[in-house]
Design a protein around this motif. Structure first.
Motif, PDB file in Angstrom:
ATOM      1  N   VAL A  92     -19.451   7.973 -20.588  1.00 20.81           N
ATOM      2  CA  VAL A  92     -20.279   6.908 -21.180  1.00 20.81           C
ATOM      3  C   VAL A  92     -20.646   5.879 -20.115  1.00 20.81           C
ATOM      4  O   VAL A  92     -21.801   5.440 -20.019  1.00 20.81           O
ATOM      5  CB  VAL A  92     -19.530   6.239 -22.353  1.00 20.81           C
ATOM      6  N   LEU A  93     -19.679   5.480 -19.289  1.00 23.45           N
ATOM      7  CA  LEU A  93     -19.946   4.516 -18.227  1.00 23.45           C
ATOM      8  C   LEU A  93     -20.965   5.042 -17.236  1.00 23.45           C
ATOM      9  O   LEU A  93     -21.797   4.294 -16.716  1.00 23.45           O
ATOM     10  CB  LEU A  93     -18.648   4.176 -17.497  1.00 23.45           C
ATOM     11  N   LEU A  94     -20.923   6.354 -16.960  1.00 16.37           N
ATOM     12  CA  LEU A  94     -21.855   6.967 -16.022  1.00 16.37           C
ATOM     13  C   LEU A  94     -23.196   7.293 -16.662  1.00 16.37           C
ATOM     14  O   LEU A  94     -24.092   7.811 -15.998  1.00 16.37           O
ATOM     15  CB  LEU A  94     -21.239   8.252 -15.449  1.00 16.37           C
ATOM     16  N   GLU A  95     -23.305   7.002 -17.956  1.00 12.68           N
ATOM     17  CA  GLU A  95     -24.543   7.200 -18.711  1.00 12.68           C
ATOM     18  C   GLU A  95     -24.968   8.674 -18.740  1.00 12.68           C
ATOM     19  O   GLU A  95     -26.149   8.996 -18.678  1.00 12.68           O
ATOM     20  CB  GLU A  95     -25.663   6.329 -18.144  1.00 12.68           C
ATOM     21  N   VAL A  96     -23.971   9.542 -18.808  1.00 12.89           N
ATOM     22  CA  VAL A  96     -24.277  10.957 -19.000  1.00 12.89           C
ATOM     23  C   VAL A  96     -24.795  11.134 -20.422  1.00 12.89           C
ATOM     24  O   VAL A  96     -24.179  10.652 -21.373  1.00 12.89           O
ATOM     25  CB  VAL A  96     -23.012  11.812 -18.779  1.00 12.89           C
ATOM     26  N   PRO A  97     -25.927  11.811 -20.615  1.00 17.06           N
ATOM     27  CA  PRO A  97     -26.470  12.004 -21.961  1.00 17.06           C
ATOM     28  C   PRO A  97     -25.453  12.676 -22.878  1.00 17.06           C
ATOM     29  O   PRO A  97     -24.704  13.564 -22.435  1.00 17.06           O
ATOM     30  CB  PRO A  97     -27.684  12.912 -21.726  1.00 17.06           C
ATOM     31  N   PRO A  98     -25.386  12.264 -24.148  1.00 20.00           N
ATOM     32  CA  PRO A  98     -24.401  12.843 -25.070  1.00 20.00           C
ATOM     33  C   PRO A  98     -24.435  14.364 -25.136  1.00 20.00           C
ATOM     34  O   PRO A  98     -23.391  15.000 -25.267  1.00 20.00           O
ATOM     35  CB  PRO A  98     -24.777  12.214 -26.416  1.00 20.00           C
ATOM     36  N   LYS A  99     -25.621  14.951 -25.013  1.00 23.99           N
ATOM     37  CA  LYS A  99     -25.725  16.409 -25.115  1.00 23.99           C
ATOM     38  C   LYS A  99     -25.040  17.116 -23.945  1.00 23.99           C
ATOM     39  O   LYS A  99     -24.734  18.315 -24.036  1.00 23.99           O
ATOM     40  CB  LYS A  99     -27.191  16.821 -25.176  1.00 23.99           C
ATOM     41  N   ASN A 100     -24.811  16.405 -22.844  1.00 27.04           N
ATOM     42  CA  ASN A 100     -24.194  17.007 -21.657  1.00 27.04           C
ATOM     43  C   ASN A 100     -22.701  16.689 -21.528  1.00 27.04           C
ATOM     44  O   ASN A 100     -22.050  17.193 -20.615  1.00 27.04           O
ATOM     45  CB  ASN A 100     -24.906  16.533 -20.386  1.00 27.04           C
ATOM     46  N   ARG A 101     -22.178  15.850 -22.417  1.00 32.21           N
ATOM     47  CA  ARG A 101     -20.788  15.433 -22.263  1.00 32.21           C
ATOM     48  C   ARG A 101     -19.809  16.561 -22.563  1.00 32.21           C
ATOM     49  O   ARG A 101     -18.753  16.650 -21.953  1.00 32.21           O
ATOM     50  CB  ARG A 101     -20.518  14.221 -23.158  1.00 32.21           C
ATOM     51  N   LEU A 113     -15.546   2.871 -13.642  1.00 35.61           N
ATOM     52  CA  LEU A 113     -15.667   1.428 -13.873  1.00 35.61           C
ATOM     53  C   LEU A 113     -16.169   0.718 -12.622  1.00 35.61           C
ATOM     54  O   LEU A 113     -16.999  -0.200 -12.702  1.00 35.61           O
ATOM     55  CB  LEU A 113     -14.316   0.864 -14.300  1.00 35.61           C
ATOM     56  N   PHE A 114     -15.661   1.139 -11.477  1.00 36.48           N
ATOM     57  CA  PHE A 114     -16.107   0.537 -10.222  1.00 36.48           C
ATOM     58  C   PHE A 114     -17.589   0.790  -9.986  1.00 36.48           C
ATOM     59  O   PHE A 114     -18.336  -0.142  -9.617  1.00 36.48           O
ATOM     60  CB  PHE A 114     -15.293   1.104  -9.061  1.00 36.48           C
ATOM     61  N   LEU A 115     -18.046   2.016 -10.204  1.00 30.91           N
ATOM     62  CA  LEU A 115     -19.458   2.330 -10.014  1.00 30.91           C
ATOM     63  C   LEU A 115     -20.341   1.525 -10.966  1.00 30.91           C
ATOM     64  O   LEU A 115     -21.433   1.097 -10.585  1.00 30.91           O
ATOM     65  CB  LEU A 115     -19.692   3.826 -10.235  1.00 30.91           C
ATOM     66  N   ARG A 116     -19.859   1.328 -12.173  1.00 29.98           N
ATOM     67  CA  ARG A 116     -20.667   0.637 -13.184  1.00 29.98           C
ATOM     68  C   ARG A 116     -20.760  -0.871 -12.919  1.00 29.98           C
ATOM     69  O   ARG A 116     -21.808  -1.487 -13.144  1.00 29.98           O
ATOM     70  CB  ARG A 116     -20.063   0.882 -14.569  1.00 29.98           C
TER      71      ARG A 116
END
Length: 379
Positions: A111-120, A148-151
């Protein structure tokens, strides 16, 4: 849209809980690394030495552990709050909590990396992710700290620094990262991230020391007696040592020293526009590749690197090649985890191929260049 997102998260959580329960009831709770975390947590919450070999072995034997040498948690004392909740629970319930916590860390990272839900769901099939559950390791916490650090490293640097406490659970894995982070803070004369890390480590260490005044003495005594430098690990530095002279432990540090020198040069060439969400992906690959002590579960921290490269790759067959590498990694987990020294190198070479500029697959000329999008393309 919000309701749909919550349904997706709820479904994922229920799935993770179901997998955890099945794994717990199908496990003897004594075969993998979980037993060392549970034992350390049990001793810590009861005021005993969490690094005591005899005490840990006695606990592990009570759970059917057969080897004569104990499995001891070698993480620094500031990692003890991570395992403390396990000490309040019986082994089976603690294992369920441990697996659910690991799945939660991975899902939160996606979620933090904004990976699309369909790819999780696909991310949970990544070989190192499966390795985390196979070994019942603490590595998902490392991934959460890095995510968290990247975000937040630009918008909330103090919080980003505090999140690195999770990566400090296994600080040896990220030597290249630590050196470049220090160089970046000095060059920009911005020490908020370091302040966040130092403050978090100080607070956690103080709480642990209050609960167990001799914990640091016990930990350093364990390190003094440790035989880690005599063991073989599924890493390329360990293979290099085996080829040259297995008795010389320092040989395994040669790739790491070279990687640190590369990291400083790599940072210096890009210092003016340095972005952890872009350049940090390659840094993490190099850090894991050259770490003398690393297991496949620890390679879960490469998930952001793989995801960002795949999302913005201009090269054909990137997905197909990655699938083949991942499949071979899963087979290796099923056969023997010690056979996977090649996996970080394969992922490193795939990353270089996937991020190399070729025929741009983006038809819109106004789109950013693939290598400039970085991890932002995941959303």
């Amino acid at each position: 849209m919000m309701a749909k997102a919550w349904r997706i998260l709820a479904a994922a959580a229920l799935t993770a809980i179901g997998v955890a329960v099945l794994a717990a009831f199908g496990s003897r709770t004594n075969a993998n690394d979980f037993i060392e975390y549970w034992s350390a947590g049990k001793l810590f919450v009861h005021g005993a030495n969490p690094y005591s070999g005899p005490l840990i072995l006695a606990l592990e034997k009570s759970r059917g552990f057969t080897p004569d040498a104990p499995l001891i948690m070698l993480n620094p004392p500031w990692a003890l709050p991570m395992v403390a909740p396990l000490g309040f629970l019986p082994p089976l319930a603690a294992l369920v909590l441990w697996i659910v916590a690991g799945a939660g860390c991975i899902l939160a990272s996606l979620v933090l990396l904004e990976v699309p839900p369909k790819n999780r769901t696909l991310a949970f099939l990544f070989a190192p992710v499966l390795g985390c559950f196979a070994m019942e390791q603490s590595s998902p916490f490392l991934l959460l700290g890095f995510s968290l650090f990247l975000r937040f490293n630009r918008s909330r640097p103090f919080l980003a620094g505090a999140s690195l406490t999770l990566m400090a659970i296994k600080p040896h894995l990220f030597m290249v990262f630590w050196v470049i982070l220090l160089a970046d803070c000095i060059y920009r004369w911005r020490f908020t991230i370091l302040a966040g890390l130092a403050s978090s480590l100080a607070c956690v260490s103080a709480l642990v020391t209050l609960a167990h005044p001799h914990v640091w003495q016990d930990y350093f005594a364990l390190l003094h007696e440790s035989t880690l430098d005599q063991n073989a690990y599924p890493t390329l530095p360990s293979l290099l040592r085996a080829v040259i002279n297995v008795k010389l432990a320092w040989i395994a540090t040669i790739p790491l020293c070279l990687a640190i020198a590369w990291g400083i040069a790599y940072y210096w060439r890009r210092r003016s526009g340095w972005d952890w969400r872009r350049e940090g992906m390659l840094v993490m690959l190099v850090a894991v590749l050259t770490s003398p002590y690393c297991w496949i579960a620890d390679e879960v921290v490469l998930l952001p690197s793989v995801a960002s490269a795949l999302a913005s790759s201009p090269r054909r067959f990137s997905m197909e090649i990655l699938t083949a590498i991942n499949f071979a990694g899963v087979v290796g987990i099923c056969v023997t985890i010690r056979s996977l020294a090649w996996l970080p190198l394969a992922l490193f070479l795939w990353y270089l191929y996937a991020t190399q500029k070729g025929i741009n697959i983006h038809s819109n000329k106004n789109d950013p260049e693939p290598d400039a999008q970085g991890i932002a393309t995941l959303g």
